[in-house]
Write an enzyme that holds these catalytic residues in place. Structure first.
Site, PDB file in Angstrom:
ATOM      1  N   ASP A  11       0.847  -1.195   0.000  1.00  0.00           N
ATOM      2  CA  ASP A  11       0.000   0.000   0.000  1.00  0.00           C
ATOM      3  C   ASP A  11       0.882   1.243   0.000  1.00  0.00           C
ATOM      4  O   ASP A  11       1.774   1.378   0.844  1.00  0.00           O
ATOM      5  CB  ASP A  11      -0.891  -0.011   1.252  1.00  0.00           C
ATOM      6  N   ASP A 105      -3.641   2.531  -5.515  1.00  0.00           N
ATOM      7  CA  ASP A 105      -2.447   2.547  -4.660  1.00  0.00           C
ATOM      8  C   ASP A 105      -2.278   1.294  -3.805  1.00  0.00           C
ATOM      9  O   ASP A 105      -1.534   1.289  -2.831  1.00  0.00           O
ATOM     10  CB  ASP A 105      -2.497   3.781  -3.746  1.00  0.00           C
ATOM     11  N   GLU A 106      -2.955   0.204  -4.183  1.00  0.00           N
ATOM     12  CA  GLU A 106      -2.952  -0.991  -3.332  1.00  0.00           C
ATOM     13  C   GLU A 106      -2.841  -2.261  -4.176  1.00  0.00           C
ATOM     14  O   GLU A 106      -3.512  -2.405  -5.192  1.00  0.00           O
ATOM     15  CB  GLU A 106      -4.248  -1.001  -2.519  1.00  0.00           C
TER      16      GLU A 106
END
Length: 394
Positions: A11, A105-106
């Site tokens: 993350d 973003d993960e």
């Protein structure tokens, strides 16, 4: 002998803020809010310095500014975030055999079986260092035997850290944590558990499965398994090349602009609803026009990552204006949304105010429950969905 699973959750820390800090290092160490206007907008993302004041995403900007008057508000740059997300994705894509991108973003990475030849924790450490070195973005990861525990490990490692939960140590790691730390455990479920004096995951681990099934039905097993570090869900391999589209062939050729726009509105609503249902956002919009003589034209444009029709509808109308001269008869019209990326409605917080976000959530709740098109714009009601043939393709 059963193979031990090895899942890494990655993350990017305060992703939008971190990207902005690359372009403006003066923001480093300061409370930063990214999102809509200070008047009616909401917080899309905030720095860790701002979080110390109790600020979180989706909070009204007005409220956030009361909590932290010295915070710096930034409107946000979709192009920058999309580009940065793509850079990180490419590094991961070139480094590991199997990964899942769950938002801008993960990521989840499956390293199961690789321990026969490699030190998996060392590989994940090297990957994290490479991402930071090549993109300049801070990143955290957690490694565990399943997705749920790996994600919780990442959250415990943040900001800018890493954490390994060894096999057999899952329950021990989770026990002292609040039940709120279990991913996908809703507020109502937590409140109900609090009524039974269950506040820590350790409390939940001591509860009988039958009790949870009595109180929560089928969801009770999910709660029990997650509290005990059991999560057999697989990774869904990432694919960048997806689009969703729909088209309509008219029984008689059309030259009326209002009719064409009505069809476009209805189709765009339908596609946007499907995106939100599948937790996706698009960054490319296209329309297809086939004239009476079968001449076909497709025109497209890049857009900010979105799944919101109040952004998409003006876009398709503008493309129609650019492509069609207003006179040539049209026999087919279509809409395509592409460059899809997994990502929640959060990305739309840049444009939206509180009222609009609540409206979308209410519309989707009704449509998810009773079927698509239960609630839609009046402008799209003149055309039925039975003529459409939506499809998802690679």
């Amino acid at each position: 002998m059963e193979t031990k699973r090895c899942i890494v959750h990655i993350d990017l820390d305060s992703f939008f803020v971190s990207v902005e800090r690359k372009f403006n290092p003066g923001l480093i160490g300061k409370p930063v809010l990214i999102g809509g206007s200070a008047d009616r907008g909401v917080v899309a993302s905030c720095s860790y310095e701002a979080r110390k004041f109790g600020i979180h995403s989706a909070m009204p900007m007005k409220q956030a500014m009361k909590l932290c008057p010295q915070a710096i508000i930034i409107r946000g740059s979709h192009g920058r975030y999309s580009e940065a997300s793509g850079d990180v994705t490419r590094i991961i894509h070139n480094s590991v055999p199997l990964y899942q991108k769950t938002s801008v973003d993960e990521f989840y990475i499956d390293m199961t079986g690789m321990d026969r030849f490699h030190d998996c924790y060392g590989l994940a450490t090297d990957l994290r260092a490479r991402i930071t070195r090549e993109t300049g973005l801070p990143i955290s990861f957690g490694m565990a035997s399943c997705k749920t525990v790996a994600k919780m490990a990442t959250n415990a490692a943040k900001p800018n850290g890493q954490l390994l939960i060894e096999h057999g140590k899952e329950k021990e790691f989770m026990a002292p944590l609040s039940i709120r730390k279990i991913p996908m455990l809703g507020e109502k479920t937590c409140q109900k558990l609090y009524q039974f004096g269950i506040e820590k995951i350790g409390d939940l681990q001591r509860v009988e499965l039958k009790f949870l099934e009595t109180v929560f039905g089928k969801h009770g097993r999910y709660i029990w398994e997650r509290a005990n570090g059991i999560d057999e869900s697989e990774l869904i391999p990432h694919s960048d090349r997806k689009s969703i589209s729909t088209e309509n062939t008219f029984e008689t050729n059309v030259t009326d602009q209002k009719t064409l726009e009505t069809v476009l509105v209805s189709m765009t609503e339908e596609l946007a609803y499907k995106l939100r249902k599948e937790n996706k956002v698009a960054s490319c919009l296209a329309i297809k026009i086939r004239y009476a003589n079968f001449e076909t034209h497709t025109v497209q444009e890049k857009i900010a990552l979105t799944a919101a029709e109040h952004i998409l509808i003006p876009g398709v109308k503008n493309l129609l204006k650019k492509t069609w001269n207003g006179h040539r008869p049209i026999r087919l019209i279509g809409v395509r949304l592409s460059n899809l990326c997994s990502g929640s409605y959060q990305i739309n917080l840049f444009e939206d105010n509180e009222e609009r976000i609540r409206l979308y959530q209410a519309m989707d709740k009704i449509n998810f429950k009773f079927g698509e098109k239960t609630v839609c714009r009046a402008a799209g009601m003149a055309i039925g969905t039975r003529n459409f043939n939506p499809f998802l393709r690679d």
